[in-house]
Design an enzyme around this catalytic site. Structure first.
Site, short mmCIF file in Angstrom:
data_model
loop_
_atom_site.label_atom_id
_atom_site.label_comp_id
_atom_site.label_asym_id
_atom_site.label_seq_id
_atom_site.Cartn_x
_atom_site.Cartn_y
_atom_site.Cartn_z
N LYS A 1 0.50 -0.65 -0.04
CA LYS A 1 0.26 0.13 -0.11
C LYS A 1 1.14 1.46 0.02
O LYS A 1 2.08 1.18 0.34
CB LYS A 1 -1.01 -0.12 1.33
N TYR B 1 -11.83 -2.77 -3.37
CA TYR B 1 -12.34 -2.06 -2.16
C TYR B 1 -14.60 -2.43 -1.44
O TYR B 1 -14.50 -1.86 -1.30
CB TYR B 1 -12.34 -1.38 -1.18
N ASN C 1 -2.06 -0.09 6.78
CA ASN C 1 -1.18 -1.73 7.32
C ASN C 1 -0.14 -2.69 6.56
O ASN C 1 0.03 -3.57 6.45
CB ASN C 1 -2.23 -2.47 8.09
N HIS D 1 -1.53 -6.15 1.59
CA HIS D 1 -2.95 -6.73 1.52
C HIS D 1 -2.70 -7.86 0.99
O HIS D 1 -1.58 -8.58 -0.46
CB HIS D 1 -3.85 -5.06 0.35
N GLU E 1 -10.23 -10.12 -8.40
CA GLU E 1 -8.95 -9.19 -7.74
C GLU E 1 -7.19 -9.26 -8.96
O GLU E 1 -7.11 -8.10 -8.90
CB GLU E 1 -8.16 -9.33 -6.15
P1 CMP Z 1 -6.81 -5.25 3.58
O1 CMP Z 1 -6.69 -5.96 3.81
O2 CMP Z 1 -6.60 -4.36 2.18
O3 CMP Z 1 -8.56 -4.86 3.49
C1 CMP Z 1 -9.88 -3.60 4.14
C2 CMP Z 1 -9.22 -2.56 4.61
O4 CMP Z 1 -9.74 -1.45 5.39
C3 CMP Z 1 -7.58 -2.94 5.62
O5 CMP Z 1 -6.65 -3.94 5.06
C4 CMP Z 1 -7.89 -1.82 5.97
O6 CMP Z 1 -6.54 -1.28 5.74
C5 CMP Z 1 -8.36 -1.42 6.63
N1 CMP Z 1 -9.48 -0.90 6.92
C6 CMP Z 1 -9.92 -2.30 7.99
N2 CMP Z 1 -10.74 -2.23 8.58
C7 CMP Z 1 -10.19 -0.43 8.84
C8 CMP Z 1 -11.20 0.25 10.37
N3 CMP Z 1 -11.76 -0.01 11.95
N4 CMP Z 1 -10.55 1.64 10.35
C9 CMP Z 1 -9.89 1.88 9.36
N5 CMP Z 1 -9.47 0.76 7.93
C10 CMP Z 1 -9.85 0.31 8.08
#
Ligand code: CMP
Length: 137
Positions: free
Chosen positions: A10, A50, A114, A117, A128
């Site tokens: 990311k 998403y 984070n 993905h 995807e």
């Molecule tokens: P990802 O695995 O890419 O899938 C969905 C994404 O949404 C996740 O990683 C985070 O980047 C984001 N995400 C999931 N939960 C939350 C949350 N509670 N608050 C903000 N972002 C979130």
């Protein structure tokens, strides 16, 4: 059984110069990189990617974040590639869920930013991969 998964480094991971470290972990695990590209994400692709989170309160800020800079998109191949990458990534919340030794556990502090993905099922992986690498058979 050989499987494919779509992963993203990311914008936070790319900005922080962690792409090489993350790709090295993928290679050391034994997964094969079948496709790899630095991409600027359009809002359309971000919304498609998403789509399942459309109703979530964080959807707007997630779109803003994922389009805030380039991402590294890759298709990984290997036995149980989907679960193998999710093991490398660690849980979604880098502090409460991901343990040290994982990408998120070692480098992350925030649930949204984070770092990576990874597809969560064979169905998501197929969807995807078609979205990010339409040319890939
Ligand atoms: P990802 O695995 O890419 O899938 C969905 C994404 O949404 C996740 O990683 C985070 O980047 C984001 N995400 C999931 N939960 C939350 C949350 N509670 N608050 C903000 N972002 C979130």
């Amino acid at each position: 059984m050989t499987e494919r998964t779509l992963i993203l480094i990311k914008p936070d991971g790319v900005r922080r110069g962690l792409s090489g470290e993350i790709l090295a972990r993928i290679e050391r695990k034994g997964l094969t990189i079948a496709a790899l590209e630095l991409k600027h994400v359009s809002t359309e692709v971000a919304e498609g990617h998403y789509a399942e989170h459309k109703e979530k309160p964080f959807f707007g800020s997630l779109l803003e974040f994922i389009t805030s800079g380039p991402v590294v998109a890759a298709v990984l191949e290997g036995p149980r590639a989907i679960a193998a990458f999710r093991q490398l990534a660690g849980g979604t919340d880098p502090v409460e869920k991901a343990v040290p030794g994982t990408i998120r556990g070692d480098f992350g502090l925030e649930t949204q930013e984070n770092l990576v993905h990874g597809s969560d099922s064979p169905e998501s992986a197929a969807r995807e991969i078609a979205l990010w690498f339409p040319g890939l058979a």
